[in-house]
Design an enzyme around this catalytic site. Sequence first.
Site, PDB file in Angstrom:
ATOM      1  N   ASP A 179       0.852  -1.182   0.000  1.00  0.00           N
ATOM      2  CA  ASP A 179       0.000   0.000   0.000  1.00  0.00           C
ATOM      3  C   ASP A 179       0.899   1.248   0.000  1.00  0.00           C
ATOM      4  O   ASP A 179       2.068   1.170   0.392  1.00  0.00           O
ATOM      5  CB  ASP A 179      -0.862  -0.080   1.273  1.00  0.00           C
ATOM      6  N   ASP A 211      -0.286   5.083   0.745  1.00  0.00           N
ATOM      7  CA  ASP A 211      -0.568   6.068   1.787  1.00  0.00           C
ATOM      8  C   ASP A 211      -0.496   5.423   3.167  1.00  0.00           C
ATOM      9  O   ASP A 211      -1.168   4.431   3.440  1.00  0.00           O
ATOM     10  CB  ASP A 211      -1.962   6.689   1.577  1.00  0.00           C
ATOM     11  N   ASP A 270      -1.757  -0.410   5.955  1.00  0.00           N
ATOM     12  CA  ASP A 270      -2.031   0.193   7.262  1.00  0.00           C
ATOM     13  C   ASP A 270      -3.503   0.102   7.661  1.00  0.00           C
ATOM     14  O   ASP A 270      -3.871   0.583   8.730  1.00  0.00           O
ATOM     15  CB  ASP A 270      -1.571   1.660   7.299  1.00  0.00           C
TER      16      ASP A 270
HETATM   17 MG   LIG Z   1      -2.942   3.124   3.391  1.00  0.00          MG
END
Ligand SMILES: [Mg+2]
Length: 252
Positions: A6, A8, A206
């Site tokens: 991922d 961000d 995240d």
């Molecule tokens: Mg993310």
Amino acid sequence: MPTVIDLDGVVWLDAEPLPGSADAVAALRSAGHDVWFVTNSSYFTVAEQEDRLRRCGVDAAGRVLTSALAVAGLLHLEECVLVCGGPGLREAVQLAGAHEVTLDGSLAAGQVDTVVVGFTRTFDFDLLTAASTAVHAGARLIGSNIDATHPTPAGLIPGGGALLAAVSTAAGVAPVVAGKPEPAMIDLIRSRVANSDDAGGVVIGDRLDTDGALAEALGWDFVLVRTGVGVDAPPGVRAAADLAEAARVLLG
Ligand SMILES: [Mg+2]
């Protein structure tokens, strides 16, 4: 092994690279991981995301999949699309061979076939009105992603999912969502990532509701990093402080 990272909250926070990310990607690649970057951000074009990664020291040419690309897979040739989002969604409309219609006085709500919603900082009441009116008049509602927030160095700001919720609420219609962990993104990953049907693979992200759910849908391993939205790992979920530690966990 196919390895989906991922962006961000994992590689960077908004425009700020997270320390150690480039070295972690290099270590994974050296160990034979087939690294891909899969983001629910639909704001940037693919080339812009590749440039941002290059500035962080990561060569990602041809290795970035965005939720905007997944949206492109849901659009129809020659249809008229109202975009509530950024350049990435505009690129998706072009890739699909559809036509972007813009907000001017000549646009009738019934002329819009599909409304697509992603992250943009220029969302306002007029755009919300146009989008919801078009859906009331019969347009499809497609969201690039459900991410409620977007992690920045200054904290969490509203994400594309928050804007999608506004349009969806005003329109009274549940959207079709394209990004992680939805079928359009899974199809995109299966079509682009070699050996993605084999047993082994890993997602590093995240968020549990997007990245963790993507790993589950693919049948892959998942490592949760805490540099983004900062959720705690539930029992049974592998966690790492950041991408650098995630790489160490995976490489043993
Ligand atoms: Mg993310």
